[in-house]
Scaffold this motif. Structure first.
Motif, PDB file in Angstrom:
ATOM      1  N   ARG A  41       7.506   9.504   7.010  1.00 47.88           N
ATOM      2  CA  ARG A  41       8.525   8.501   6.657  1.00 47.88           C
ATOM      3  C   ARG A  41       8.379   8.112   5.194  1.00 47.88           C
ATOM      4  NH1 ARG A  41      11.930   5.063   9.312  1.00 47.88           N
ATOM      5  NH2 ARG A  41      12.234   2.963   8.453  1.00 47.88           N
ATOM      6  N   GLN A  61      13.298   9.765   7.063  1.00 49.74           N
ATOM      7  CA  GLN A  61      12.127  10.330   7.728  1.00 49.74           C
ATOM      8  C   GLN A  61      12.438  11.727   8.231  1.00 49.74           C
ATOM      9  OE1 GLN A  61      11.553   7.256  10.594  1.00 49.74           O
ATOM     10  NE2 GLN A  61      13.179   7.938  11.960  1.00 49.74           N
ATOM     11  N   ARG A  79       4.439   7.656   4.368  1.00 50.29           N
ATOM     12  CA  ARG A  79       3.515   7.467   5.490  1.00 50.29           C
ATOM     13  C   ARG A  79       3.595   8.636   6.462  1.00 50.29           C
ATOM     14  NH1 ARG A  79       3.827   2.041   8.595  1.00 50.29           N
ATOM     15  NH2 ARG A  79       6.093   2.398   8.597  1.00 50.29           N
ATOM     16  N   LEU A  97       2.998   9.470  10.320  1.00 54.52           N
ATOM     17  CA  LEU A  97       2.941   8.771  11.602  1.00 54.52           C
ATOM     18  C   LEU A  97       2.610   9.757  12.709  1.00 54.52           C
ATOM     19  CD1 LEU A  97       6.210   6.649  11.202  1.00 54.52           C
ATOM     20  CD2 LEU A  97       3.877   6.021  10.540  1.00 54.52           C
ATOM     21  N   ASP A 157       1.484   5.474  16.369  1.00 58.62           N
ATOM     22  CA  ASP A 157       2.132   5.034  15.133  1.00 58.62           C
ATOM     23  C   ASP A 157       3.543   5.588  14.997  1.00 58.62           C
ATOM     24  OD1 ASP A 157      -0.025   3.550  14.415  1.00 58.62           O
ATOM     25  OD2 ASP A 157      -0.857   5.021  13.014  1.00 58.62           O
ATOM     26  N   ARG A 158       3.901   6.586  15.799  1.00 57.70           N
ATOM     27  CA  ARG A 158       5.255   7.124  15.726  1.00 57.70           C
ATOM     28  C   ARG A 158       6.310   6.101  16.141  1.00 57.70           C
ATOM     29  NH1 ARG A 158       4.273  12.168  19.489  1.00 57.70           N
ATOM     30  NH2 ARG A 158       3.008  10.519  20.446  1.00 57.70           N
ATOM     31  N   TYR A 183       6.810   3.428  14.713  1.00 56.22           N
ATOM     32  CA  TYR A 183       7.376   2.886  13.480  1.00 56.22           C
ATOM     33  C   TYR A 183       8.542   3.726  12.966  1.00 56.22           C
ATOM     34  CZ  TYR A 183       3.268  -0.089  13.423  1.00 56.22           C
ATOM     35  OH  TYR A 183       2.311  -1.013  13.765  1.00 56.22           O
TER      36      TYR A 183
END
Length: 826
Positions: free
Chosen positions: A59, A195, A224, A226, A230-231, A233
């Motif tokens: 992202r 992203q 970032r 991910l 965390d994906r 986000y």
């Protein structure tokens, strides 16, 4: 004395019923609030949704990070950046890279499907994962696949993106209503994506991104990687759970605070009135040798007994109600679907011991008064209250009144804008209401005489007797009027504050809008260049297109502050459609190297340079061209379109050229935006719509709080009236022996009850008026063209309900008494 206290609870249970019910409900609400708070603290992290099956998501920069002496400060960017081409090129060497795009799609013509859809490229469907259950994948520009069963393959759907042909469906996954286009069509509809999904090892992707940053690839800072949980986000609005829980905490916290406040008030009022009615009883105990300390301990023991029983009952009631309330807030939408009540025990302990503290706190003043009862009170026969105000009541009431007035004056002198904040206008009325309730006996007599001046002069004795009984029983009148005062004052103050603030904001919008028409894009979308060109082509229309963005500034060297910004495409045309509330400077000085700020900014001197960060995180130093007044706090800032890169035009203010026909221009504007779902409103209609959208959640929360206050008022009024009326057996018997009929006695009690309710309503209106006057003074100092608004309908409804409860409680008790034989017992 313990035995005496327990026997008193058993024989005078009617007098303590109000305190018991009030405490039980209060502890139940505190238990529910505590359990709900505990559930929010244990909130699970939301799992990935759209990219649950994607190996890695990269992202672009979406967070502004600014180092300060106190550590790094962060804020979400209004315009996240796309993944840089240099980074994408490196990622493509590792595996397949799929660019993600999201854009709103709206069904037109009253179709049977969801009105709000979100569009994506078909190649991203596999990452959720979505699997076709009917039809096939899209191949042509007008072909789509939809989620859910609202459309079948072969159907045509009219949308703001044109007429689309459904060629396939996939099962819905609950978190979105999606429509999938071909990758090429999605790229044309949403040229910028923030992203990409990468089919590669996480470690390799991280290394590629680090290498890009080390090589100083343009735009690689802040990118970032991910993976795993965390994906999430990468999903739309990943913080929605946290925001929803913050709102729930505020709602339950406010309800709990008001519950505690009103509970103490009701308990204190009930025990004070009960002690006053028991002066002869305490006098007999003193005559029998009881010490003042023993009388105080008796009252506190009674309060302790009520508190223990009520707190236990409240905890049981709260345990029963909490899961049902959780299900309700999930069903109605304020809470996320996973929200449930856990098995925490600390909320029960907190609620139980708080109930005991409330009971003892409410009875402390009454216990002190009981200890001052002398033996001579045993011989007391007169019912007239000779000394309604004690020294402690004078000190507390006057102190709270002085505190409320002084803090109001200081707030107006120092920061009048603080009076417009929700936490302030919810909490500020409390000291003033308490002061008014404590000082109520001082004004009961003159107020009652004023309200009964005309009825006392009408034919018959009812009006005269109602006035004299009300004036003679000052403590009884004050005890019943106090909860009415609290409820009316809260209703007028809280709902009046919301109405006043909404009216002030609407007045600001009307004052600032000089446009004949305002054209707005659908929520979450913007107008493309072709649509803006069509609007420009409308004869007689002079346009001022603007975009939504944000500007960030570091104040005091440690606080990163975000301000909403309007990005102006044509600064020279802004003055034709907008009247900014300037305190200094000129709008015409706005250019690509300057900014218009407001007085809330730490630096707001015209001509001074100031370092800011734009909506995409770009750092830039701009000159202050003009300064707007603070107003209600929603003035924001203004920059040019050059300082809001990537922000689409979402609003177009339109002025009429000389000689242009308004209806013709409006028709042309509607035709220009019809294909994209834009809305054309007059300037006044747009201002009204802005007012309608503001304050809805705040008003709902306040109505809940006022409902709690009204419930407690009913408890207190009913309990006090039942006790007071039952203590007047001798008075009512004398009236009947002198020739009064049962109907006349009941009419007299009804007149007294209405008089007492009117006294409480009038005092509550005075308190609410003072609170609203403070807000009106703050708006005047902030140069906002608005006046305080009294919610007369809500106040009348509240006052009518209180009056009905007062009359009903009085007549219910009196009806039972008048059935007895009229015999005076010596």
């Amino acid at each position: 004395m313990l035995t005496t206290a327990l026997r008193t609870l058993r024989t005078r249970w009617v007098a303590f019923t109000g305190s018991f019910v009030a405490l039980s409900l209060g502890v139940a609400l505190l238990t529910v609030s505590g359990l709900a708070l505990a559930a929010t603290l244990d909130a699970p992290d939301r799992k990935p949704e759209r990219f649950a099956a994607a190996p890695v998501v990269v992202r672009g920069q979406d967070t502004l990070r600014v180092p300060t002496p106190s550590g790094e400060r962060t804020e979400k960017l209004a315009r996240p950046r796309a993944v840089p081409d240099a980074v994408v090129a490196r990622l493509k060497r590792l595996g397949t890279v799929v660019e993600d795009r999201s854009f709103p799609v709206r069904v037109r013509g009253g179709g049977h499907g969801p009105g709000e859809l979100v569009g994506h490229p078909w190649s991203t469907a596999a990452f959720a994962p979505y699997r076709i259950d009917a039809g096939r994948a899209p191949r042509a520009a007008d072909e789509v696949v939809v989620t859910g069963g609202w459309a079948a393959p072969g159907e045509r759907v009219r949308t703001d993106r044109g007429t689309l042909r459904v060629v396939g469906t996939v099962p819905g996954r609950g978190f979105e209503d999606a429509v999938f286009f071909t990758d090429a069509r999605a790229a044309r509809l949403a040229p910028v994506g923030v992203q990409v999904a990468v089919d590669a090892e996480v470690s390799a992707v991280r290394k590629a991104v680090r290498d890009a940053g080390r090589d100083s690839a343009p735009g690689s800072a802040g990118v970032r990687v991910l993976a795993g949980d965390d994906r999430r986000y990468a999903d739309a609005d990943p913080d929605r759970d946290r925001e929803a829980l913050t709102g729930l905490n505020a709602l339950f916290g406010t309800a709990g605070g008001v519950t505690a406040f009103v509970s103490v008030f009701v308990v204190a009022s009930t025990f004070a009135f009960a002690v006053d009615r028991r002066r002869r009883e305490f006098g007999l105990l003193r005559t029998a040798g009881a010490t003042p300390g023993q009388l105080r301990r008796t009252v506190l023991t009674e309060a302790l007994g009520v508190g223990v029983l009520a707190s236990a009952a409240g905890c049981v009631l709260g345990a029963y109600a909490a899961p049902r309330l959780a299900a309700l807030v999930v069903e109605e939408g304020p809470a996320p679907a996973w929200f449930t009540i856990g098995d925490h025990t600390w909320p029960y302990h907190a609620a139980f011991w708080t109930g005991l503290v409330v009971a003892l706190s409410g009875a402390t003043a009454a216990a002190w008064r009981a200890g001052r009862t002398g033996p001579v009170e045993a011989l007391r026969e007169a019912s007239v209250d000779t000394r309604a105000m004690t020294r402690g009541r004078w000190v507390c009431g006057a102190g709270l009144l002085l505190t409320a007035l002084v803090t109001l004056v200081l707030a107006l002198a120092d920061d009048p804008g603080d009076l417009l904040h929700r936490k302030t206008y919810v909490s500020r009325p409390m000291p003033l209401i308490t002061a008014a309730a404590l000082l109520a006996p001082v004004v009961v007599r003159p107020t009652a005489r004023l309200l009964t001046w005309l009825p006392a002069r009408l034919p018959g004795a009812t009006g005269l007797l109602a006035r004299e009984n009300t004036v003679a029983g000052v403590r009884r009148t004050a005890a019943v009027a106090a909860p009415v005062l609290v409820t009316v004052a809260l209703t007028g103050s809280l709902l009046g504050a919301v109405a006043t603030l909404n009216g002030a904001k609407a007045a600001e919008v009307r004052e600032r809008t000089a446009a004949a028409f305002v054209v707005t894009a659908p929520s979450g979308a913007g107008f493309d260049a072709a649509t803006v060109d069509r609007l420009r082509a409308v004869p007689g229309a002079e346009l001022s297109p603007t975009s939504s963005s944000a500007v960030y500034v570091l104040e005091d060297g440690v606080a990163l502050i975000r301000s909403d910004a309007r990005a102006v495409a044509a600064p020279e045309r802004l003055t034709a459609t907008t009247r900014l509330p300037l305190a200094a400077g000129k709008v015409t000085d706005l250019d690509d190297h300057s900014i218009i700020v407001n007085e809330e900014w730490e630096e707001h001197t015209v001509g001074r340079p100031i370092r800011v960060w734009l909506g995409d995180g770009t750092s830039k130093t701009l000159r202050i061209a003009a300064v707007m007044r603070t107003g209600t706090g929603d003035n924001g800032v203004y920059v040019t379109a050059a300082n809001a890169a990537g922000a689409p035009v979402d609003r177009v203010d339109v002025a009429l050229a000389d000689g242009a026909d308004a209806d013709t221009v409006a028709a042309g504007l509607r035709g220009a935006v019809a294909s994209v779902g834009g809305r054309v409103s007059s300037g006044d209609e747009w201002a009204e719509a802005a007012l309608a959208e503001s304050g809805g959640i705040t008003r709902t929360g306040l109505l809940l709080v006022l409902g709690i206050a009204l419930l407690y008022t009913g408890i207190s009024v009913i309990n006090t009236m039942l006790t007071a009326t039952s203590d007047r057996v001798r008075d009512l018997t004398v009236l009947r022996l002198t020739g009064a009929t049962d109907a006349q006695v009941l009419r007299l009690l009804a007149a007294e009850s209405l008089t007492v309710a009117a006294v409480g309503t009038l005092l509550g209106l005075l308190v609410a008026g003072l609170n609203l006057a403070g807000m009106g003074a703050a708006l005047h100092l902030l140069a906002v063209p608005a006046t305080p608004v009294v919610p007369w309908a809500a106040v009348a409804t509240t006052a009518g309900t209180c009056a009905a409860l007062t009359v009903a409680a009085s007549l219910t008790s009196a009806t039972l008494l008048v059935r007895r034989r009229a015999v005076v017992r010596e």
